[in-house]
Design an enzyme around this catalytic site. Structure first.
Site, mmCIF file in Angstrom:
data_model
loop_
_atom_site.group_PDB
_atom_site.id
_atom_site.type_symbol
_atom_site.label_atom_id
_atom_site.label_comp_id
_atom_site.label_asym_id
_atom_site.label_seq_id
_atom_site.Cartn_x
_atom_site.Cartn_y
_atom_site.Cartn_z
ATOM 1 N N GLN A 193 -9.732 9.383 -4.860
ATOM 2 C CA GLN A 193 -9.407 10.003 -3.565
ATOM 3 C C GLN A 193 -10.564 10.827 -2.976
ATOM 4 O OE1 GLN A 193 -6.001 10.709 -1.497
ATOM 5 N NE2 GLN A 193 -7.910 10.797 -0.358
ATOM 6 N N HIS A 235 -9.314 1.727 0.204
ATOM 7 C CA HIS A 235 -9.175 2.418 1.479
ATOM 8 C C HIS A 235 -10.513 2.217 2.180
ATOM 9 C CE1 HIS A 235 -5.806 4.253 -0.531
ATOM 10 N NE2 HIS A 235 -5.481 4.933 0.548
ATOM 11 N N GLU A 280 -10.935 4.171 7.164
ATOM 12 C CA GLU A 280 -9.756 4.848 7.729
ATOM 13 C C GLU A 280 -10.264 6.028 8.551
ATOM 14 O OE1 GLU A 280 -6.882 6.453 4.996
ATOM 15 O OE2 GLU A 280 -5.360 6.672 6.558
ATOM 16 N N ASP A 310 2.373 3.237 2.855
ATOM 17 C CA ASP A 310 1.331 4.232 2.595
ATOM 18 C C ASP A 310 1.895 5.551 2.042
ATOM 19 O OD1 ASP A 310 -1.225 5.281 2.377
ATOM 20 O OD2 ASP A 310 -1.592 5.445 4.527
ATOM 21 N N HIS A 321 0.831 -1.220 0.000
ATOM 22 C CA HIS A 321 0.000 0.000 0.000
ATOM 23 C C HIS A 321 0.857 1.258 0.000
ATOM 24 C CE1 HIS A 321 -3.919 2.037 0.972
ATOM 25 N NE2 HIS A 321 -3.045 3.012 1.139
ATOM 26 N N HIS A 345 1.372 5.437 -2.030
ATOM 27 C CA HIS A 345 0.859 6.522 -2.893
ATOM 28 C C HIS A 345 2.055 7.157 -3.595
ATOM 29 C CE1 HIS A 345 -3.309 6.586 -1.333
ATOM 30 N NE2 HIS A 345 -2.707 6.021 -0.290
HETATM 31 FE FE FE2 Z 1 -3.506 5.093 1.526
#
Ligand code: FE2
Length: 425
Positions: free
Chosen positions: A152, A210, A213, A309, A57, A59
């Site tokens: 997102q 996701h 979270e 992440d 995971h 970005h």
């Molecule tokens: Fe993430």
């Protein structure tokens, strides 16, 4: 004549004094004192030879952008998303490519040779998608980059996101992403999970969302994700990332939820470095630990990986592509201190994410790809304790990175001249 042989290695399963021989990019033989010769013959001196680290995971479209255009003052997920929204219109493809390639260099140096990266599809230009598809090709000889189409700002909440997500998949993005807890309502979140799982089923793709979270114990989208994974026959192809609300859920509900996740073949990806800093920001004291229930998920038979992440971006200001740092934090936050639990933390950054990503030929067996990292440690637990130096990184049988062994020189009268921090024999 073989290409490479690493002699006197310790393997993660505890086997010692093993020689690992490589021919034509694959592991050709493993055994004690192999009577073979190779172009390169290296004495590993009993250090740990592991398959490479895998980050389930990440970005990569935002990495190394820390401080652009400003830093996250509150330290929360929501300010990070807002900050990324400010940065997005100013992004250029060249800048994303350059930062991503820099990060991949760091990754190789740290023995991290496979990364699943989410890529934001809420920018109508799909600039980051184009950039990371280009990067995926550029790095292919030395790093497996898998891309997730990640809406997102919410696939339903953000106008145009659904068609942009479909376009990104048409362009060759590998996995379907989502963010149900960021949709406008719980119902819309659940609807987004249904929709996205159906897109994945139709296209024969994996799902990595996701999911939950948040510190809100009522955020239960993982239940919906498990339901649709099972309904659509997606077992083994779906991952729930973060799942932090589970830390605050009622124990009775979790006792029902864990078997549902297991039955649905949904994997869990925790991101300990990020969530220990992002979560609990609205708490005074006691302050919640921002990580999902890792030991309980493992005990229920769920695959659990640890992801990095973020590295130096709107959500997290630190990091260096070091998956042992990730495992170290996961171990602490999850109180995974038993010997077996510590070994599971090592597996959560190697074999388990390799399984989640579906990496072909991963592992230290004859016939596997010769992708390996030699660590300055005697076993996986010591590797985590020391965030061990990556002495050698091997990709398809070629050495792609070297780091000198860590050794401090002492000038103490009557003591040894140097110290290496490894457990004395
Ligand atoms: Fe993430």
């Amino acid at each position: 004549m073989l290409d490479l042989i690493l002699r006197h290695c310790t393997l993660p399963d505890g086997r010692v004094d093993q020689d690992v021989a490589v021919a034509q990019g694959r592991i050709a033989a493993i055994g004690t004192a192999l009577p073979v010769s190779a172009v390169q013959d290296i004495d590993a001196q009993g250090q740990l030879l592991s398959p490479p680290f895998v980050d389930a995971h990440f970005h990569m479209d935002s990495t190394l952008s820390y401080g652009l255009p400003r830093v996250n003052q509150s330290g929360t997920l929501l300010e990070g998303i807002a900050l990324w929204g400010e940065l997005k219109p100013t992004l250029t493809q060249d800048a994303i490519v350059e930062r991503a390639l820099n990060y991949c260099d760091w990754a190789v140096a740290k023995g991290l040779l496979a990364i699943r990266s989410h890529v934001d599809v809420c920018d109508p230009r799909l600039l980051a998608v184009e950039a990371l598809l280009h990067v995926r090709e550029r790095v292919k000889p030395y790093l497996d980059l898998q891309l997730v189409a990640f809406p997102q700002d919410g696939v339903l909440r953000c106008p145009g996101a659904l068609s942009q997500l479909q376009r990104a998949l048409d362009m060759g993005v590998d996995v379907v992403g989502g963010i149900p807890h960021f949709e406008r309502t719980m119902a819309e979140g659940a609807e987004s999970v249904r929709l996205l799982c159906e897109i994945a089923a139709e296209r024969g793709l994996q799902v990595d969302m996701h999911c939950d979270e948040t510190d809100d114990p009522m955020s239960r989208h993982i239940e919906t994700l498990a339901f649709h994974s099972q309904r659509l026959g997606l077992q083994g192809r779906v991952a729930g990332s973060h799942l932090t609300s589970m830390h605050s859920m009622d124990n009775y509900y979790v006792s029902k939820l864990l078997p549902l996740i297991r039955e649905a073949g949904v994997a869990a990806i925790a991101n300990p470095l990020i969530n220990i800093t992002l979560q609990g920001r609205h708490d005074s004291y006691p302050k919640r630990r921002g990580m999902t229930r890792v030991p309980e998920l493992i005990a229920a038979g769920v695959d659990v990986a640890f992801g990095h992440d973020c590295v130096m971006d709107p959500w997290y200001s630190l990091g260096s592509a070091d998956m042992l740092e990730v495992a170290h934090m996961g171990l602490h936050v999850g109180q995974l201190t038993g010997r077996e639990a510590m070994r599971q933390c090592f597996e959560a950054v190697t074999t388990v994410p390799a399984r989640i990503l579906g990496l072909a030929g991963y592992g230290l067996d004859i016939g596997c790809q010769a992708d390996m990292v030699l660590l300055q440690a005697r076993d996986p637990i010591e590797a985590i304790r020391l965030r061990a130096t990556r002495l050698l990184v091997v990709r398809r049988g070629q050495i792609v990175a070297r780091t000198p062994a860590q050794e401090a020189q002492l000038t103490l009268p009557g003591r040894a001249a140097s110290v290496q921090f490894q457990r004395p024999h």
